[in-house]
Design an enzyme around this catalytic site. Structure first.
Site, PDB file in Angstrom:
ATOM      1  N   ASP A 117       0.874  -1.172   0.000  1.00  0.00           N
ATOM      2  CA  ASP A 117       0.000   0.000   0.000  1.00  0.00           C
ATOM      3  C   ASP A 117       0.911   1.223   0.000  1.00  0.00           C
ATOM      4  O   ASP A 117       2.114   1.120   0.245  1.00  0.00           O
ATOM      5  CB  ASP A 117      -0.897  -0.012   1.253  1.00  0.00           C
ATOM      6  CG  ASP A 117      -1.828   1.196   1.314  1.00  0.00           C
ATOM      7  OD1 ASP A 117      -2.401   1.566   0.263  1.00  0.00           O
ATOM      8  OD2 ASP A 117      -1.966   1.788   2.396  1.00  0.00           O
ATOM      9  N   SER A 118       0.294   2.386  -0.215  1.00  0.00           N
ATOM     10  CA  SER A 118       1.060   3.627  -0.144  1.00  0.00           C
ATOM     11  C   SER A 118       1.501   3.912   1.291  1.00  0.00           C
ATOM     12  O   SER A 118       2.412   4.714   1.493  1.00  0.00           O
ATOM     13  CB  SER A 118       0.202   4.790  -0.628  1.00  0.00           C
ATOM     14  OG  SER A 118      -0.945   4.904   0.191  1.00  0.00           O
TER      15      SER A 118
ATOM     16  N   CYS B 272      -4.379  -1.615  -1.902  1.00  0.00           N
ATOM     17  CA  CYS B 272      -4.548  -0.190  -2.159  1.00  0.00           C
ATOM     18  C   CYS B 272      -5.514  -0.065  -3.330  1.00  0.00           C
ATOM     19  O   CYS B 272      -5.267  -0.618  -4.410  1.00  0.00           O
ATOM     20  CB  CYS B 272      -3.188   0.409  -2.521  1.00  0.00           C
ATOM     21  SG  CYS B 272      -3.276   2.114  -3.089  1.00  0.00           S
TER      22      CYS B 272
ATOM     23  N   GLU C  49      -2.809   8.807   8.283  1.00  0.00           N
ATOM     24  CA  GLU C  49      -1.342   8.738   8.362  1.00  0.00           C
ATOM     25  C   GLU C  49      -0.811   9.601   9.517  1.00  0.00           C
ATOM     26  O   GLU C  49       0.225   9.303  10.101  1.00  0.00           O
ATOM     27  CB  GLU C  49      -0.697   9.177   7.039  1.00  0.00           C
ATOM     28  CG  GLU C  49      -0.912   8.204   5.879  1.00  0.00           C
ATOM     29  CD  GLU C  49      -0.058   6.928   5.950  1.00  0.00           C
ATOM     30  OE1 GLU C  49       1.024   6.962   6.554  1.00  0.00           O
ATOM     31  OE2 GLU C  49      -0.499   5.895   5.406  1.00  0.00           O
TER      32      GLU C  49
ATOM     33  N   CYS D 236     -11.036   2.784   0.091  1.00  0.00           N
ATOM     34  CA  CYS D 236      -9.627   3.114   0.338  1.00  0.00           C
ATOM     35  C   CYS D 236      -9.248   2.323   1.578  1.00  0.00           C
ATOM     36  O   CYS D 236      -9.988   2.321   2.565  1.00  0.00           O
ATOM     37  CB  CYS D 236      -9.456   4.608   0.581  1.00  0.00           C
ATOM     38  SG  CYS D 236      -7.798   5.074   1.149  1.00  0.00           S
TER      39      CYS D 236
ATOM     40  N   HIS E   3      -7.235   2.841   3.794  1.00  0.00           N
ATOM     41  CA  HIS E   3      -7.014   3.639   5.001  1.00  0.00           C
ATOM     42  C   HIS E   3      -8.314   3.821   5.793  1.00  0.00           C
ATOM     43  O   HIS E   3      -8.284   4.036   7.002  1.00  0.00           O
ATOM     44  CB  HIS E   3      -6.473   5.024   4.653  1.00  0.00           C
ATOM     45  CG  HIS E   3      -5.002   5.062   4.334  1.00  0.00           C
ATOM     46  ND1 HIS E   3      -4.471   4.505   3.205  1.00  0.00           N
ATOM     47  CD2 HIS E   3      -3.962   5.612   5.020  1.00  0.00           C
ATOM     48  CE1 HIS E   3      -3.156   4.708   3.189  1.00  0.00           C
ATOM     49  NE2 HIS E   3      -2.820   5.382   4.282  1.00  0.00           N
TER      50      HIS E   3
END
Ligand code: DGL
Length: 288
Positions: free
Chosen positions: A18-19, A81, A158, A188, A190
């Site tokens: 993932d990012s 992701c 994040e 997403c 996240h």
């Protein structure tokens, strides 16, 4: 093949990337299904967010990362992701000879199963929503779709600001106008880390869909048993950004603890196409 960068040998690991920390929500679901499997996670936190970057750039990142993971000896790669799944899955699946899974199709399937009114919402990054990957698949199933990009939410996660007043404010803003939906896809990886805050805003009448569970089922089905059944699986995390911040978030998420190895992002860039000869192509199993 160049030498593996694993700090110690793993047994038939699965790669996942993932990012940033969002993919850890997928890793957690995978661990629950495959507790004896070893995993190599790559969090590209030096280049987060992917969601605001052009799709072609994200596809390049995904290519370099998949090549890196392949060189560590993984048996398959989970693109944990949505942005990268939308930008790169068909291309990666067509190029690499190991199975590659994405998170979009499992989320669509789960939402189609759960909705009673046929009105489904999806929230994601700018890249994911602009790609139309969810909207197309949902509409093909005869569902009415409400879609909204929520670019700031990745930063909230994040930065460890889930549950903050700023987070609630942003959610109310982004989720305004969703009237009529009974199911909302967290498009997403996240966003499951904001699950409770999102549920508070949309109310209990709306079912939240996190594709991690459905994806874990699919991976479990195709990877089969691990010969080390009985021993708990190990996790190695490669992180291109701040390893301490990453370790902190993974501790908060729980069940995804492992060795955190800092990885210079230049290691990934030099594996991207154009940076050298491409490995031999071959295609096999895929899911989007
Ligand atoms: N967690 C990722 C996704 O599912 C990427 C978020 C980002 O980097 O913008 O889309």
């Amino acid at each position: 093949m160049r030498e593996t960068q694993l700090p110690y040998p793993l047994d038939r690991p699965i790669g996942i990337f993932d990012s940033g920390v969002g993919g850890l929500t997928v890793l957690k679901a995978l661990r629950r299904k495959l507790p004896h499997r070893d995993f190599v996670y790559l969090g590209d936190t030096a280049r987060v967010p992917y969601g605001r970057k052009p799709a072609a750039m994200v596809a390049e990142f995904a290519y370099g990362i998949t090549e890196f993971l392949r060189e560590t000896g993984v048996e398959g790669v989970v693109i944990a992701c949505n942005t990268a799944s939308a930008a790169a899955l068909p291309e990666l699946a067509g190029h690499f000879s190991i199975p590659i899974w994405g998170v979009i199709e499992p989320g669509v399937e789960a939402a189609a199963r759960l909705t009673r009114t046929g009105r489904v919402g999806v929230i994601g990054t700018k890249g994911t929503i602009a790609s139309g990957a969810y909207q197309r698949r949902l509409e093909q199933r005869g569902l009415t779709v409400w879609a909204r990009a929520c670019p700031m939410l990745v930063h909230i996660v994040e930065e460890g600001l889930a549950g903050s007043p700023e987070c609630d404010l942003l959610l109310r803003h982004y989720l305004d106008g969703r009237d009529g939906i009974d199911t909302l896809i967290l498009g997403c990886t996240h966003y499951p880390l904001l699950h409770d805050a999102i549920q508070r805003v949309v109310g209990d009448a709306v079912t939240l869909v996190d594709s991690a569970e459905a994806l874990a089922q699919a991976v479990n089905g195709s990877m089969g048993a691990n010969p080390l059944a009985g021993d708990p699986g190990r996790i190695v995390h490669f992180v291109t950004g701040d390893p301490l911040a990453f370790a902190h978030t993974s501790a908060v998420i729980g069940e995804v603890a492992g060795e955190v190895v800092p990885l210079p992002v230049t290691e990934l860039i030099r594996l991207q196409r154009g940076a050298g000869p491409r490995p031999a192509a071959a295609s096999q199993a895929t899911r989007s």
